[in-house]
Design a protein around this motif. Structure first.
Motif, PDB file in Angstrom:
ATOM      1  N   ALA A 298       0.745  -0.661   0.112  1.00 39.86           N
ATOM      2  CA  ALA A 298      -0.241   0.269  -0.046  1.00 39.86           C
ATOM      3  C   ALA A 298       1.483   1.055   0.277  1.00 39.86           C
ATOM      4  N   VAL A 299       1.792   1.300  -0.004  1.00 39.31           N
ATOM      5  CA  VAL A 299       2.611   2.370   0.437  1.00 39.31           C
ATOM      6  C   VAL A 299       3.926   2.378  -0.490  1.00 39.31           C
ATOM      7  N   ASP A 300       4.543   1.016  -1.653  1.00 38.19           N
ATOM      8  CA  ASP A 300       4.966   1.168  -2.725  1.00 38.19           C
ATOM      9  C   ASP A 300       4.640  -0.224  -3.949  1.00 38.19           C
ATOM     10  N   GLY A 301       3.048   0.752  -3.822  1.00 37.34           N
ATOM     11  CA  GLY A 301       2.758  -0.678  -4.955  1.00 37.34           C
ATOM     12  C   GLY A 301       2.565  -0.454  -6.816  1.00 37.34           C
ATOM     13  N   ASP A 302       3.802   0.909  -6.414  1.00 38.38           N
ATOM     14  CA  ASP A 302       4.081   1.807  -7.923  1.00 38.38           C
ATOM     15  C   ASP A 302       5.622   1.002  -8.364  1.00 38.38           C
ATOM     16  N   GLN A 303       6.337  -0.130  -7.037  1.00 35.40           N
ATOM     17  CA  GLN A 303       7.438  -0.708  -7.488  1.00 35.40           C
ATOM     18  C   GLN A 303       7.203  -1.939  -6.555  1.00 35.40           C
ATOM     19  N   PRO A 304       6.640  -3.261  -7.441  1.00 32.12           N
ATOM     20  CA  PRO A 304       6.405  -4.003  -7.104  1.00 32.12           C
ATOM     21  C   PRO A 304       7.655  -4.961  -6.118  1.00 32.12           C
ATOM     22  N   GLY A 305       7.462  -5.531  -4.718  1.00 30.86           N
ATOM     23  CA  GLY A 305       8.952  -5.892  -4.374  1.00 30.86           C
ATOM     24  C   GLY A 305       9.649  -5.284  -3.379  1.00 30.86           C
ATOM     25  N   LEU A 306       9.206  -4.213  -3.463  1.00 25.51           N
ATOM     26  CA  LEU A 306      10.424  -3.190  -3.271  1.00 25.51           C
ATOM     27  C   LEU A 306      10.626  -3.599  -1.763  1.00 25.51           C
ATOM     28  N   PRO A 307      11.935  -3.764  -0.947  1.00 22.76           N
ATOM     29  CA  PRO A 307      11.698  -3.936   0.465  1.00 22.76           C
ATOM     30  C   PRO A 307      11.799  -3.385   1.347  1.00 22.76           C
ATOM     31  N   GLY A 308      10.671  -2.502   1.974  1.00 27.39           N
ATOM     32  CA  GLY A 308      10.997  -1.407   3.061  1.00 27.39           C
ATOM     33  C   GLY A 308      12.509  -0.944   3.638  1.00 27.39           C
ATOM     34  N   SER A 309      12.826  -1.630   3.994  1.00 27.56           N
ATOM     35  CA  SER A 309      14.710  -1.247   3.868  1.00 27.56           C
ATOM     36  C   SER A 309      14.869  -0.485   2.773  1.00 27.56           C
ATOM     37  N   PHE A 310      14.624  -0.323   1.326  1.00 23.22           N
ATOM     38  CA  PHE A 310      14.722   0.184   0.126  1.00 23.22           C
ATOM     39  C   PHE A 310      14.067   1.497  -0.002  1.00 23.22           C
ATOM     40  N   SER A 311      12.661   1.246   0.527  1.00 23.26           N
ATOM     41  CA  SER A 311      12.074   2.281   0.320  1.00 23.26           C
ATOM     42  C   SER A 311      12.423   3.858   0.877  1.00 23.26           C
ATOM     43  N   LYS A 312      12.766   4.702   0.168  1.00 19.82           N
ATOM     44  CA  LYS A 312      13.068   5.933   0.845  1.00 19.82           C
ATOM     45  C   LYS A 312      11.172   6.722   1.070  1.00 19.82           C
TER      46      LYS A 312
END
Length: 369
Positions: A220-234
């Motif tokens: 719901a936060v990084d839906g535009d980047q499927p599979g992006l870990p929260g640790s790599f999410s700005k």
């Protein structure tokens, strides 16, 4: 002129003593810290010598960390008694026992030469039997229970000059798998987490020396980047933790050698993505021979990306790292006996003296390291 970029890394150590090759590698890289595991533990004297040697191997005083939560995540369980787990302490219901646990944990780690513990876990346990690496490790089944119990542990451990690290931000409680094996997907929105999973961070943040980011994808936060870990999410690390919640301390990734990361990212791109997302330090716990590759990638980052992190690390080390302790066997024996008394008080004599009776099947590498 030697680069400061090694300060952005916390590295594992291969064995129970430093070899000439280990020393040469660490002197070249100048990591900001080290993390030790069960593989590094042979005896109290040996472990204290290893931490003392690590203090001398880098120009800047390093963080020397461990995962010493209690229960199955007790890295010293082969040389001493394991304290009760967070779940056992909360089920016991005596807040005084949690206070005692914090104090004795701090004392044990200080006498062995550590200055940071990657604890407490701030995840909410939505299912105590879930196969998501958190079994037995959570201080509460709701936010307030976590705040009360983890807060008591944290404050008392820090009284003994051991720095703390709350984990796993923003939430691993609803993970659908173990991040040591694969990438969990969590569907909660930030608004939903603000009413539940993020409440312990909001409450305890001023008392945390560091916060660890988790390897889970928040759809719901990084839906535009499927599979992006929260640790790599700005959006997770910088926008949420740093800006929205206002956290000013160190932010450290969970181990980048977990399956959730190594199965999808190469060494180099992973550390760059983590630092660009807003983490101050990255952890490479097991593939230590890849640290030079990671360092070369970090050196390519512009100053605008690294300058604030390097300032935070330097400030933390200046203010929060205590003086070196000298190992004392009598003190160790006294603390180990005290740990057993805590076990008995929480679990009863039979379970305390026979850990196998209370143990659950191994279901995650987290307890085997």
């Amino acid at each position: 002129m030697q680069s400061d970029h090694g300060q952005l890394m916390i590295l594992g150590v291969p064995g129970t003593e430093l070899t000439a090759a280990d020393i040469e590698l660490y002197q070249r890289i100048q990591p900001g810290g080290f993390i030790l595991f069960g593989r590094n533990v042979e005896s109290p004297e040996q472990l204290a010598k290893l931490t003392a040697d690590l203090l001398e191997v880098t120009d800047e005083k390093p963080i020397i960390a461990i995962d010493q939560e209690g229960g199955r995540v007790t890295r010293t369980k082969e040389i001493g008694h394991a304290p009760p787990s967070a779940q056992e302490l909360r089920e016991n219901g005596d807040l005084g026992m949690i206070s005692w646990h914090g104090l004795v944990t701090g004392d044990v780690l200080r006498v062995l030469g550590f200055n940071m513990n990657f604890a407490p876990v701030l995840d909410i346990s939505y299912d105590d039997a879930a196969d998501n690496a958190l079994r037995g490790r959570c201080y509460g089944k709701d936010a307030q229970e976590v705040i009360t119990n983890a807060g008591i542990f944290n404050r008392n451990m820090r009284r003994r000059k051991i720095n703390s690290c709350g984990k796993h931000f923003p939430s691993c409680g609803l993970s659908d798998c173990d991040p040591h094996h694969g990438l969990p997907v969590i569907d909660k929105t930030i608004d939903e987490m603000m009413k539940s999973d993020l409440l312990p961070y909001n409450a305890l943040m001023p008392e945390m020396d560091a916060i660890m980011t988790c390897h889970a994808h928040f759809s719901a936060v990084d839906g535009d980047q499927p599979g992006l870990p929260g640790s790599f999410s700005k959006k997770i690390v910088t926008h949420l933790l740093r800006w929205q919640l206002g956290y000013e301390g160190l932010i450290i990734t969970d181990d980048l050698d977990m399956g959730a990361i190594v199965d999808h990212y190469g060494r180099g791109p992973d550390v760059e993505m983590a630092i660009r997302a807003g983490n101050d330090m990255v952890m490479i716990c097991h593939q230590i021979d890849s640290a030079e590759q990671a360092l070369e990638q970090l050196k390519k980052l512009p100053d605008s990306v690294t300058v604030d992190s390097l300032k935070r690390i330097k400030k933390f080390k200046k203010k929060r790292l205590p003086k070196k302790m000298h190992f004392n066997r009598k003190q160790w024996d006294k603390l180990d006996a005290e740990t057993l008394e805590l076990r008995k008080a929480v679990l009863g004599d039979e379970l305390a003296l026979n850990p196998e009776l209370a143990s659950q099947p191994v279901n995650s590498p987290v307890e085997e390291y």
